[in-house]
Design an enzyme around this catalytic site. Structure first.
Site, PDB file in Angstrom:
ATOM      1  N   ASP A   1       2.415   4.567  -5.832  1.00 46.40           N
ATOM      2  CA  ASP A   1       3.175   5.719  -6.314  1.00 46.40           C
ATOM      3  C   ASP A   1       4.569   5.235  -6.706  1.00 46.40           C
ATOM      4  OD1 ASP A   1       4.167   8.192  -6.893  1.00 46.40           O
ATOM      5  OD2 ASP A   1       4.226   8.901  -4.815  1.00 46.40           O
ATOM      6  N   MET A   2       4.904   5.377  -7.971  1.00 44.74           N
ATOM      7  CA  MET A   2       6.217   4.924  -8.431  1.00 44.74           C
ATOM      8  C   MET A   2       7.306   5.802  -7.818  1.00 44.74           C
ATOM      9  SD  MET A   2       5.403   2.380 -10.302  1.00 44.74           S
ATOM     10  CE  MET A   2       6.856   1.988 -11.273  1.00 44.74           C
TER      11      MET A   2
ATOM     12  N   ASP B   1       2.183   8.357 -12.817  1.00 43.81           N
ATOM     13  CA  ASP B   1       2.828   7.263 -12.068  1.00 43.81           C
ATOM     14  C   ASP B   1       2.153   7.001 -10.732  1.00 43.81           C
ATOM     15  OD1 ASP B   1       3.694   9.561 -10.670  1.00 43.81           O
ATOM     16  OD2 ASP B   1       5.480   8.508  -9.998  1.00 43.81           O
ATOM     17  N   GLU B   2       0.890   7.336 -10.618  1.00 42.77           N
ATOM     18  CA  GLU B   2       0.226   7.273  -9.318  1.00 42.77           C
ATOM     19  C   GLU B   2      -1.234   6.895  -9.499  1.00 42.77           C
ATOM     20  OE1 GLU B   2      -0.475  10.662  -6.182  1.00 42.77           O
ATOM     21  OE2 GLU B   2       1.341  11.041  -7.332  1.00 42.77           O
TER      22      GLU B   2
HETATM   23 MG   LIG Z   1       5.914   9.068  -7.940  1.00 41.77          MG
END
Ligand SMILES: [Mg+2]
Length: 404
Positions: free
Chosen positions: A8-9, A104-105
């Site tokens: 996860d960013m 983003d995950e």
């Molecule tokens: Mg994130």
């Protein structure tokens, strides 16, 4: 033994803005739009902004009240999508089994690429390091025996964290967690549980399946297993579609050049809009035709560049039609598809850097759809400004306009 990773960013949109504008570093960044925008909400807040209590989905006006000196930026989705594509490409170098959860995950199945949790932990470090050096961004990761636990784990030490939950640690971890950590539990359900005196996963574990069902509906039965560390859901990579196409079987045999070309244009439009929806372009155009004697023929052409636009698909379909044994029909069925698919990234509008001197095919194709995008955008703006008609088309303005 299954080993599942979750990446996860950290504050993804805000982190990209800071990376690309280093003068923003250390400042409270709120991505979502200007605070004056009606109905605007926070899309992502940097960690500095979160210290003021700013959260995703909060109205921009509220965020502005909490932090009037914050830096409010518009959402630049094409740029974030481009970084997301780089991220997923990078992840695919570590394992082919990737399930995107959002921009983003993602879940990663590490079972086949790591022999045990020790190796998986080293792999997770390597992934985080690759993200740092190649994207200049940070990610948090969880590694656990299943998706439920990996998702929880990635969130435990944000930002730039890594939490590994080995099978023997599962119970210990779950029994320490507050309800807020239960992935999938909405705010309303959480409040309902809290009113019933349930504040932690340990409290939830005292309930029977039937009690959980009564409190949480059918999901409650699943929760009974999840909070005991049981989650067999596989990591499923969507896998790119091999081709995108449509075909029509005609109620009456199709004949006559006009009608045939009409149907080809309709097919081209449908295929093109499907490609646009899925952000894909392709290089191989395939025309399929079935005659009244049920004989079926296909003709295809592979291009040196990728395309997705209806007018190009139509032009190629017309060429392929001429290569069929009987271009004039009558046809029982016509189909058009595009294979050799690649992700298509919308090019930024009005990009000064685009080389205009090159006239090779890929540039021509890209410039052409840039123009389509631009025309669509100008039309939207004209409409927004109350202009009725005429809206502009690609033929406008006439060439002479460019000259003064
Ligand atoms: Mg994130």
């Amino acid at each position: 033994m299954r080993i599942i990773g979750h990446v996860d960013m950290d504050a993804f949109f805000a982190a990209i803005e800071v990376r690309d504008h280093p003068e923003l570093r250390g400042k409270p960044i709120i991505v979502g739009g200007r605070p004056g925008e009606p109905r605007g909400v926070v899309s992502t807040a940097s960690y500095e902004a979160r210290r003021y209590g700013i959260r995703s989905a909060m109205p921009l006006a509220t965020a502005f009240r909490l932090c009037p000196r914050g830096i409010f930026l518009p959402v630049d989705m094409p740029r974030y999508v481009a970084v997301s594509q780089q991220l997923f490409h990078l992840l695919s170098e570590f394992t082919p089994l990737i399930e995107p959860v959002s921009i983003d995950e993602a879940f990663l199945d590490l079972s086949d690429v790591a022999a045990d949790f020790g190796e998986a932990e080293r792999l997770a470090h390597a992934i985080k390091e690759a993200i740092k050096t190649r994207l200049q961004l940070t990610a948090s990761m969880g590694v656990a025996p299943n998706k439920f636990l990996a998702k929880i784990a990635s969130d435990l030490q944000k930002p730039d964290g890594l939490t590994v939950v080995r099978p023997q640690d599962v119970d210990n971890l779950l029994l320490q967690l507050p309800l807020e950590r239960l992935w999938g539990l909405g705010v309303k359900s959480r409040e309902r549980l809290q009113r019933a005196g349930i504040h932690s996963i340990a409290d939830l574990r005292l309930l029977s399946r039937a009690q959980l069902r009564a409190l949480l509906g059918s999901w409650g039965e699943e929760v009974y297993d999840l909070i005991r560390g049981i989650d067999e859901r596989p990591v499923t990579s969507p896998g790119p579609a091999k081709s995108v196409g449509r075909e029509f079987t005609f109620p009456e045999d199709l004949a006559g050049s006009d009608r045939i070309h009409q149907e080809l244009a309709r097919l081209a439009r449908l295929v093109s809009s499907r490609l646009a929806e899925t952000c894909q372009a392709g290089r191989t155009v395939i025309l399929k035709a079935r005659y009244t004697d049920f004989s079926t023929h296909t003709r295809s052409r592979t291009l040196p560049y990728s395309l997705w636009q209806a007018h190009e698909l139509y032009r190629l379909a017309c060429d392929l039609l001429q290569q069929l044994p009987q271009p004039t029909g009558p046809f029982r069925l016509l189909g058009l598809s595009l294979a050799g698919l690649v992700p298509y990234r919308q090019l930024p509008l009005l990009d000064e850097e685009l080389p205009v001197t090159r006239t090779d095919q890929p540039q021509v194709a890209h410039r052409s759809d840039r123009l389509d995008d631009l025309v669509a955008r100008i039309n939207r703006q004209l409409k927004g400004a109350g202009e009725e008609t005429p809206l502009i088309s690609r033929g406008w303005p006439p060439r002479s306009y460019h000259r003064y």
